[in-house]
Design an enzyme around this catalytic site. Structure first.
Site, PDB file in Angstrom:
ATOM      1  N   HIS A  53       0.840  -1.201   0.000  1.00 17.76           N
ATOM      2  CA  HIS A  53       0.000   0.000   0.000  1.00 17.76           C
ATOM      3  C   HIS A  53       0.872   1.247   0.000  1.00 17.76           C
ATOM      4  CE1 HIS A  53      -3.812  -2.068   1.785  1.00 17.76           C
ATOM      5  NE2 HIS A  53      -3.212  -2.812   0.882  1.00 17.76           N
ATOM      6  N   GLU A  55       0.790   3.921   1.723  1.00 13.72           N
ATOM      7  CA  GLU A  55       1.194   4.389   3.052  1.00 13.72           C
ATOM      8  C   GLU A  55       2.368   3.580   3.595  1.00 13.72           C
ATOM      9  OE1 GLU A  55      -1.875   3.676   1.818  1.00 13.72           O
ATOM     10  OE2 GLU A  55      -3.377   4.125   3.336  1.00 13.72           O
ATOM     11  N   CYS A  83      -6.331   1.920   5.396  1.00 15.53           N
ATOM     12  CA  CYS A  83      -6.963   0.687   5.850  1.00 15.53           C
ATOM     13  C   CYS A  83      -6.449   0.369   7.258  1.00 15.53           C
ATOM     14  CB  CYS A  83      -6.636  -0.458   4.898  1.00 15.53           C
ATOM     15  SG  CYS A  83      -4.908  -0.989   4.961  1.00 15.53           S
ATOM     16  N   CYS A  86      -2.568  -0.162   7.403  1.00 11.52           N
ATOM     17  CA  CYS A  86      -1.835   1.104   7.297  1.00 11.52           C
ATOM     18  C   CYS A  86      -2.067   1.976   8.529  1.00 11.52           C
ATOM     19  CB  CYS A  86      -2.248   1.837   6.029  1.00 11.52           C
ATOM     20  SG  CYS A  86      -1.773   0.949   4.521  1.00 11.52           S
TER      21      CYS A  86
END
Length: 159
Positions: A53, A55, A83, A86
């Site tokens: 991801h 992040e 999410c 993260c």
């Protein structure tokens, strides 16, 4: 000092780069002392990596840059609400501020970042700001999934 709109535009440019790479268009940047110290774009699909991801990638780069897993006095800008994975990483890194554009409707009101902070009564203060460039960031996500569904429907008809 540059403001949240400026930095979110930068994160949005990284989201567009992810989209160009046929990844879910999410971009993240981390700022310290009014300077970008790291960035990330989603690369889960390309790298077959569930942790790929934007992040997480930005957090890893920032930690290397600062030579510290604690990212104190930094701000992370993300085009989509983080999410749970993260969110947990942001909490562990001790980032001072989170700015995200649009809520992740996948989580609705359960499992959102704010829900995680309140549920576990974490001894951590994080300033959160949302809604910056919401229309632009929402549109890029909607367009991506619209085109993906359209492509999948076409493939179903052909095969």
């Amino acid at each position: 000092m540059k403001n949240d709109i400026y930095w979110m535009k930068c994160a949005l440019n990284f989201a567009k780069l992810a989209e160009y790479s046929e990844e879910i268009p999410v971009g993240a940047i981390i700022i310290k002392n009014n300077k970008i110290i790291s960035y990330g774009i989603n690369n889960s699909i390309k790298n077959n990596d569930p942790t790929g991801h934007a992040e997480i990638i930005a957090l890893r780069k920032a930690a290397k840059y600062l030579k510290n897993y604690r990212l104190l006095n930094t701000t992370i800008y993300v085009t989509l609400e983080p999410c749970l994975m993260c969110s947990g990483a942001i909490i562990i890194s001790k980032i001072s501020r989170l700015v995200f554009s649009t809520y992740n409707k996948k989580y609705n009101n359960t499992g959102s970042f704010i829900d995680l902070l309140s549920t576990y009564n974490i001894n951590y203060t994080l300033k959160i700001n949302s809604g910056i460039l919401k229309k632009e960031c929402t549109n890029i996500i909607k367009k991506f999934f619209f085109l993906k569904r359209k492509k999948n429907n076409f493939l179903k008809k052909v095969y």
